[in-house]
Design a protein around this motif. Structure first.
Motif, PDB file in Angstrom:
ATOM      1  N   LYS A  46      -5.306  -2.020  -6.253  1.00 18.28           N
ATOM      2  CA  LYS A  46      -4.910  -0.619  -6.018  1.00 18.28           C
ATOM      3  C   LYS A  46      -4.732   0.113  -7.349  1.00 18.28           C
ATOM      4  O   LYS A  46      -5.128   1.266  -7.507  1.00 18.28           O
ATOM      5  CB  LYS A  46      -3.636  -0.562  -5.166  1.00 18.28           C
ATOM      6  CG  LYS A  46      -3.239   0.869  -4.864  1.00 18.28           C
ATOM      7  CD  LYS A  46      -2.725   1.119  -3.491  1.00 18.28           C
ATOM      8  CE  LYS A  46      -2.605   2.627  -3.265  1.00 18.28           C
ATOM      9  NZ  LYS A  46      -2.007   2.988  -2.015  1.00 18.28           N
ATOM     10  N   LYS A  63      -7.789  -5.528   3.074  1.00 15.78           N
ATOM     11  CA  LYS A  63      -8.636  -4.413   2.618  1.00 15.78           C
ATOM     12  C   LYS A  63      -8.786  -4.437   1.104  1.00 15.78           C
ATOM     13  O   LYS A  63      -9.904  -4.312   0.583  1.00 15.78           O
ATOM     14  CB  LYS A  63      -8.026  -3.081   3.071  1.00 15.78           C
ATOM     15  CG  LYS A  63      -8.814  -1.876   2.630  1.00 15.78           C
ATOM     16  CD  LYS A  63      -8.002  -0.601   2.715  1.00 15.78           C
ATOM     17  CE  LYS A  63      -7.023  -0.462   1.552  1.00 15.78           C
ATOM     18  NZ  LYS A  63      -6.204   0.757   1.620  1.00 15.78           N
ATOM     19  N   ASP A  82       0.787  -1.232   0.000  1.00 15.91           N
ATOM     20  CA  ASP A  82       0.000   0.000   0.000  1.00 15.91           C
ATOM     21  C   ASP A  82       0.819   1.281   0.000  1.00 15.91           C
ATOM     22  O   ASP A  82       0.780   2.051  -0.953  1.00 15.91           O
ATOM     23  CB  ASP A  82      -0.941  -0.013   1.221  1.00 15.91           C
ATOM     24  CG  ASP A  82      -1.928   1.139   1.180  1.00 15.91           C
ATOM     25  OD1 ASP A  82      -2.489   1.382   0.107  1.00 15.91           O
ATOM     26  OD2 ASP A  82      -2.112   1.804   2.214  1.00 15.91           O
ATOM     27  N   ARG A 124     -11.185   6.821  -5.464  1.00 12.45           N
ATOM     28  CA  ARG A 124     -10.021   6.412  -4.664  1.00 12.45           C
ATOM     29  C   ARG A 124     -10.360   6.313  -3.176  1.00 12.45           C
ATOM     30  O   ARG A 124      -9.669   5.643  -2.412  1.00 12.45           O
ATOM     31  CB  ARG A 124      -8.838   7.377  -4.897  1.00 12.45           C
ATOM     32  CG  ARG A 124      -7.577   6.918  -4.196  1.00 12.45           C
ATOM     33  CD  ARG A 124      -6.325   7.589  -4.680  1.00 12.45           C
ATOM     34  NE  ARG A 124      -5.173   7.130  -3.919  1.00 12.45           N
ATOM     35  CZ  ARG A 124      -3.914   7.396  -4.216  1.00 12.45           C
ATOM     36  NH1 ARG A 124      -3.639   8.136  -5.272  1.00 12.45           N
ATOM     37  NH2 ARG A 124      -2.933   6.953  -3.476  1.00 12.45           N
ATOM     38  N   LEU A 144     -10.292   3.116  -1.106  1.00 13.14           N
ATOM     39  CA  LEU A 144      -9.108   2.621  -0.392  1.00 13.14           C
ATOM     40  C   LEU A 144      -9.128   3.004   1.078  1.00 13.14           C
ATOM     41  O   LEU A 144      -8.287   2.571   1.856  1.00 13.14           O
ATOM     42  CB  LEU A 144      -7.830   3.145  -1.048  1.00 13.14           C
ATOM     43  CG  LEU A 144      -7.545   2.598  -2.449  1.00 13.14           C
ATOM     44  CD1 LEU A 144      -6.489   3.422  -3.151  1.00 13.14           C
ATOM     45  CD2 LEU A 144      -7.092   1.141  -2.373  1.00 13.14           C
ATOM     46  N   LYS A 156       1.033   8.873  -2.860  1.00 16.59           N
ATOM     47  CA  LYS A 156       0.762   9.726  -1.690  1.00 16.59           C
ATOM     48  C   LYS A 156       2.044   9.823  -0.866  1.00 16.59           C
ATOM     49  O   LYS A 156       2.662   8.806  -0.544  1.00 16.59           O
ATOM     50  CB  LYS A 156      -0.336   9.126  -0.815  1.00 16.59           C
ATOM     51  CG  LYS A 156      -1.728   9.350  -1.364  1.00 16.59           C
ATOM     52  CD  LYS A 156      -2.767   8.877  -0.358  1.00 16.59           C
ATOM     53  CE  LYS A 156      -4.167   9.129  -0.874  1.00 16.59           C
ATOM     54  NZ  LYS A 156      -5.197   8.573   0.028  1.00 16.59           N
ATOM     55  N   LEU A 195       2.782   2.698  -2.908  1.00 16.79           N
ATOM     56  CA  LEU A 195       2.080   2.677  -4.193  1.00 16.79           C
ATOM     57  C   LEU A 195       1.038   3.777  -4.273  1.00 16.79           C
ATOM     58  O   LEU A 195       0.262   3.962  -3.329  1.00 16.79           O
ATOM     59  CB  LEU A 195       1.367   1.331  -4.368  1.00 16.79           C
ATOM     60  CG  LEU A 195       2.222   0.074  -4.190  1.00 16.79           C
ATOM     61  CD1 LEU A 195       1.340  -1.165  -4.220  1.00 16.79           C
ATOM     62  CD2 LEU A 195       3.275   0.007  -5.287  1.00 16.79           C
ATOM     63  N   GLU A 243      -7.722  11.315  -5.731  1.00 14.64           N
ATOM     64  CA  GLU A 243      -8.766  11.075  -4.722  1.00 14.64           C
ATOM     65  C   GLU A 243      -9.907  12.086  -4.770  1.00 14.64           C
ATOM     66  O   GLU A 243     -10.307  12.663  -3.758  1.00 14.64           O
ATOM     67  CB  GLU A 243      -8.150  11.032  -3.317  1.00 14.64           C
ATOM     68  CG  GLU A 243      -9.020  10.269  -2.329  1.00 14.64           C
ATOM     69  CD  GLU A 243      -8.302   9.943  -1.040  1.00 14.64           C
ATOM     70  OE1 GLU A 243      -7.649   8.902  -1.002  1.00 14.64           O
ATOM     71  OE2 GLU A 243      -8.398  10.725  -0.088  1.00 14.64           O
TER      72      GLU A 243
HETATM   73  N1  GLY Z   1      -3.484   4.293   1.173  1.00 15.13           N
HETATM   74  C1  GLY Z   1      -4.634   4.796   0.530  1.00 15.13           C
HETATM   75  C2  GLY Z   1      -4.354   5.402  -0.798  1.00 15.13           C
HETATM   76  O1  GLY Z   1      -3.268   5.225  -1.336  1.00 15.13           O
HETATM   77  O2  GLY Z   1      -5.198   6.088  -1.330  1.00 15.13           O
END
Ligand code: GLY
Length: 367
Positions: free
Chosen positions: A225, A192, A141, A239, A242, A147, A144, A235
């Motif tokens: 993902k 998740k 996570d 998104r 997630l 963020k 990747l 986002e």
């Molecule tokens: N960890 C959540 C995202 O990358 O949006």
């Protein structure tokens, strides 16, 4: 599948938002090729004391050109994700002569790639960076999706950027150096991904015995993902899928960071958050009873204990209100509508959230 597992140099190639992601034993060939084009500009490797000892020697053995890189070390743990540490790192880069063509490699877990990605994305308005995640959480996570960020006043990731590395290299061999609690924490994010986007991955995890084939699991987890981030890199909407388990999970993690000497690991907080948020999904009749029972049965196996004597519901609600998904309509959740299917922007009354927390608090202590 077995054949693929035993082919030593086979590398799975993918990308997220155009940024290459490689998984497998052969990932370092890509780094060697990249370094051949580096020229005289210095290369930096950010590590913590754990990855300095457990992972850097292996990396340098695989990629001898890195023997001359400048190593920058920070303390392990969430405390290093702070603006003060960033200031020190920017000052170190300046002192060591880093310029726009320098290469910044982050070798570590989620803390190191979040911090390193942020530092590289701001220094001189951005220098090239490469992520080499060494924890399961990082591989599944944190490293990747672009963020980056640091915490402010114990609030997770309050300051950060969207900035993709030049490439992300996932070498599952590093998982051998990971303590068991960090491995079970990383599984939180893999579970998740299964719950929001892959019944196949869920089946794989549900039926796996002790021996998990990390290459296969990480490849399936990455596919979830990738599909989500490629559709919504910044986002704006999808998104948020997630974030399943994270509205409550992040608040629990922040609360434990404020009050504990050994705070909850991120993935353990996400597992607790997913139990509560699956319960809310059932309560709101989005999730069928049979699906809830199956989800709860598996998550419950991975649940870890936490000192709920220090459970402060008022503070927890304050922390939940800081969640970046919220707007004036109230607490915003991503909930489940099935195994492998989620739904974003589900606003919940505080009463139902309190009931979910009570359900969690009253569960018997895990083994
Ligand atoms: N960890 C959540 C995202 O990358 O949006």
């Amino acid at each position: 599948m077995l054949l693929w597992y035993f082919m030593p140099e086979r590398t799975h190639k993918s990308s997220i938002a155009g940024s290459p992601v490689l998984i497998g034993k052969g990932v370092f060939s890509a780094l060697k090729a990249r370094l051949r084009k580096q020229g005289p500009a210095p290369v930096f490797i950010l590590v913590d004391s754990n990855t300095l000892e457990a992972c850097l020697p292996r990396l340098v053995a695989e990629v001898p050109a890195l023997a001359g890189a400048e190593i920058i070390e920070v303390n392990p743990g969430e405390q290093s994700k702070s603006i003060r540490v960033c200031e020190n790192l920017w000052a170190a880069l300046a002192e060591l002569g880093a310029g726009r063509n320098s290469l910044f490699i982050s070798l570590g877990g989620g803390v190191i790639t979040d911090l390193g990605g942020f530092v590289a994305s701001c220094y001189m308005r951005g220098i090239p960076s490469i992520h080499i995640p060494t924890s399961l959480l990082g591989m599944a996570d944190a490293a990747l999706g672009g963020k980056t960020g640091v915490d402010l006043d114990h609030v997770k990731n309050l300051v950060g950027t969207f900035s993709h590395p030049e490439m992300t290299l996932i070498y599952p061999g590093f998982l051998k150096s990971l303590p068991p609690d960090h491995l079970s924490s990383g599984l939180g994010e893999v579970l998740k991904h299964a719950l929001i986007g892959s019944p196949g991955l869920w089946k794989l995890l549900r039926e796996a015995g002790d021996g998990l084939n990390w290459e296969v699991i990480l490849k399936e987890s990455l596919a979830v993902k990738k599909a989500i981030v490629d559709a919504d890199p910044r986002e704006k909407g999808p998104r948020k899928l997630l974030n399943f388990g994270h509205t409550i999970g992040h608040a629990l993690e922040s609360l434990s960071l404020e009050s504990e000497t050994h705070p909850m690991l991120h993935g353990h907080a996400v597992i607790a958050g997913m139990v509560c948020e699956a319960w809310i999904s059932r309560k709101k009749k989005l999730l069928a009873k049979q699906d809830f029972e199956e989800v709860f049965g598996i998550l419950n196996k991975f649940r870890t204990s936490w000192n709920f004597n220090k459970f402060d519901e008022i503070r927890l609600f304050e922390l939940m209100k800081l969640d970046k998904k919220n707007n004036n309509a109230g607490l915003n959740f991503t909930l489940l509508t099935g195994i492998g299917k989620g739904k974003i922007n589900q606003y919940c009354e505080p009463g139902i959230v309190k009931e979910a927390l009570k359900f969690y608090r009253e569960l018997p202590l895990p083994h």
